[in-house]
Design a protein around this motif. Structure first.
Motif, PDB file in Angstrom:
ATOM      1  N   LYS A  12     122.345 -11.764  -4.694  1.00 43.88           N
ATOM      2  CA  LYS A  12     121.229 -12.394  -5.399  1.00 43.88           C
ATOM      3  C   LYS A  12     121.339 -13.883  -4.556  1.00 43.88           C
ATOM      4  N   PRO A  13     119.502 -14.685  -4.689  1.00 44.28           N
ATOM      5  CA  PRO A  13     118.766 -14.092  -5.014  1.00 44.28           C
ATOM      6  C   PRO A  13     117.837 -12.972  -3.463  1.00 44.28           C
ATOM      7  N   MET A  14     117.720 -12.295  -3.747  1.00 43.27           N
ATOM      8  CA  MET A  14     117.581 -11.142  -2.622  1.00 43.27           C
ATOM      9  C   MET A  14     116.938 -11.520  -1.303  1.00 43.27           C
ATOM     10  N   CYS A  15     116.225 -12.679  -1.131  1.00 42.33           N
ATOM     11  CA  CYS A  15     115.196 -13.153   0.289  1.00 42.33           C
ATOM     12  C   CYS A  15     115.016 -14.835  -0.740  1.00 42.33           C
ATOM     13  N   LEU A  16     113.912 -15.255   0.096  1.00 43.48           N
ATOM     14  CA  LEU A  16     114.379 -16.752   0.090  1.00 43.48           C
ATOM     15  C   LEU A  16     112.988 -16.609  -0.281  1.00 43.48           C
ATOM     16  N   ASN A  17     111.488 -15.817  -0.166  1.00 42.45           N
ATOM     17  CA  ASN A  17     110.216 -16.234  -0.128  1.00 42.45           C
ATOM     18  C   ASN A  17     109.698 -14.760  -0.869  1.00 42.45           C
ATOM     19  N   LEU A  18     108.280 -14.370  -1.363  1.00 34.15           N
ATOM     20  CA  LEU A  18     107.744 -13.181  -1.639  1.00 34.15           C
ATOM     21  C   LEU A  18     107.303 -12.586  -0.701  1.00 34.15           C
ATOM     22  N   ALA A  19     107.271 -13.077   0.524  1.00 28.41           N
ATOM     23  CA  ALA A  19     106.905 -12.468   2.030  1.00 28.41           C
ATOM     24  C   ALA A  19     108.075 -11.343   2.476  1.00 28.41           C
ATOM     25  N   GLU A  20     109.300 -11.882   2.684  1.00 24.84           N
ATOM     26  CA  GLU A  20     110.767 -11.703   3.069  1.00 24.84           C
ATOM     27  C   GLU A  20     110.888 -11.056   1.950  1.00 24.84           C
ATOM     28  N   ALA A  21     110.700 -11.220   0.615  1.00 24.38           N
ATOM     29  CA  ALA A  21     111.159 -10.136  -0.370  1.00 24.38           C
ATOM     30  C   ALA A  21     110.276  -9.015  -0.094  1.00 24.38           C
ATOM     31  N   ASP A  22     109.029  -9.017   0.055  1.00 30.30           N
ATOM     32  CA  ASP A  22     107.991  -7.575   0.842  1.00 30.30           C
ATOM     33  C   ASP A  22     108.573  -7.067   1.610  1.00 30.30           C
ATOM     34  N   GLN A  23     108.882  -7.205   2.478  1.00 25.14           N
ATOM     35  CA  GLN A  23     109.390  -6.770   3.526  1.00 25.14           C
ATOM     36  C   GLN A  23     110.878  -5.873   3.573  1.00 25.14           C
TER      37      GLN A  23
END
Length: 356
Positions: free
Chosen positions: A100-111
């Motif tokens: 965690k956290p999975m990514c830096l931001n939601l755009a990355e998380a969506d990918q």
């Protein structure tokens, strides 16, 4: 999944890898077969310390992920590397456990969510606090109706000092001071993920988040995002808050990070107190229930390492039975959205709505 032991590889052998390795080393359904770190000497030292001195060690991620003898990779890297390495691991057909956290931001998380959902093997976002034994006991009591319907959650995160805490390498603190690598502050965003995960675990997704995030000097001149207060509102007129206070002159009992964590969950019929997390304020009961005028205490293992053991054990069992991991990529995105909303609220000076 196959009934043969899972062949596990760790990418990153920094301080936290000692806790991630415990269950893989003792569980008959898994074994560590390889390590990957650009510091080969460090990786070899960890392998020796873990009693697996002959395990394969690599300093090249691409070559490591191409190994045919790896089933599962545990990704323990700085946050800005999570997405690219996880995508490579997915492309390499691996089962994944991502720090965690999975990514830096939601755009990355969506990918990552899209890639995980298209992947034919499980992807887990590693979160250990919801597997901390006192938290698991509190959840069991709440599910049994011990406090009625939960109405609020109060979380106190309290970094301090400790003569018995473990040494954290300077490099581990250094990258957390760089927003491009860390994504947010070390207490509200990074360690805060654990606290937002607790709120999510007990109360669900918030509708609104409002935060004040401070700044102060921590040990060795690092910057802490404290003192801070994050408030949240959930559907059904339920509320919560996270308070982060740095107490540089307060001594804690701990074998890990010099930090205490306390949780209070109030329901329509009672209150549950969870005392301690990374460290402890004296010999307080791990869990206390107040109901019908009576206080009941529960003696439960409190070592922070147990949360890592239980989280990893749950994943191994899920892989054996076909059950979903906790957290899934989609669930990890929900917790990330929670944390990012706090950062955005403090930055913009307004309440952030998270409906939809």
């Amino acid at each position: 999944m196959t009934l043969a032991p899972l062949r596990v590889g760790l990418i990153g052998t920094g301080r936290i890898s000692d806790l991630h390795a415990i269950e893989y080393l003792q569980n008959p359904d898994a074994r560590i077969v390889a390590l990957c770190d650009r510091d080969v000497a460090q990786a070899k030292a960890k392998a020796a310390a873990w009693g697996i001195p002959d395990v394969a060690v690599d300093d090249d991620i691409d070559a490591f992920l191409a190994r045919p003898d790896l089933d599962l990779v545990e990704i323990l890297l700085p946050h800005h590397l999570h997405l690219p390495v996880a995508l490579k691991a997915i492309a390499g057909g691996k089962i994944i456990s991502l720090q965690k956290p999975m990514c830096l931001n939601l755009a990355e998380a969506d990918q990552l969510v899209a890639a995980a959902e298209a992947h034919d093997r499980p992807v887990k976002i590693f979160e250990n606090f919801i597997f901390y034994p006192p938290v698991m006991k509190a959840r069991e009591l709440i599910d049994q109706g011990a406090i009625g319907t939960p109405q609020s959650i109060r979380i106190k995160s309290n970094p301090a000092r400790s003569a018995t805490s473990w040494d954290v390498p300077a490099a581990a603190n250094a990258w957390r001071q760089e927003k491009g690598h860390a994504g947010g502050g070390p207490l509200v965003f990074d360690d805060g993920h654990h606290k937002f995960a607790l709120a999510w675990h007990f109360m669900g997704n918030p509708q609104e988040v409002h935060a004040f995030i401070g700044d102060c000097e921590g040990p060795g001149g690092i910057r802490f995002d404290a003192q801070s207060m994050v408030s949240f509102r959930f559907p059904g007129n339920r509320v919560g808050n996270l308070e982060i206070v740095y107490s540089p002159d307060m001594e804690l009992m701990t074998r890990h990070y010099a930090q205490d964590d306390r949780v209070e969950i109030t329901g329509t019929a009672g209150v549950i107190f969870i005392n301690g997390g990374h460290g402890r304020l004296g010999a307080t009961p791990p869990v206390t229930l107040y109901r019908d005028g009576t206080l009941t205490t529960y003696d439960i293992p409190t070592g922070w390492e147990h949360s890592f053991i239980q989280s990893t054990r749950h994943y191994i069992n899920a892989l054996r039975t076909g059950a979903p991991p906790v957290l899934t990529a989609s669930e990890g995105r929900q917790v990330l959205r929670f944390a990012l909303a706090a950062e955005q609220s403090a930055r913009e000076g307004r309440t952030i709505r998270l409906d939809g």
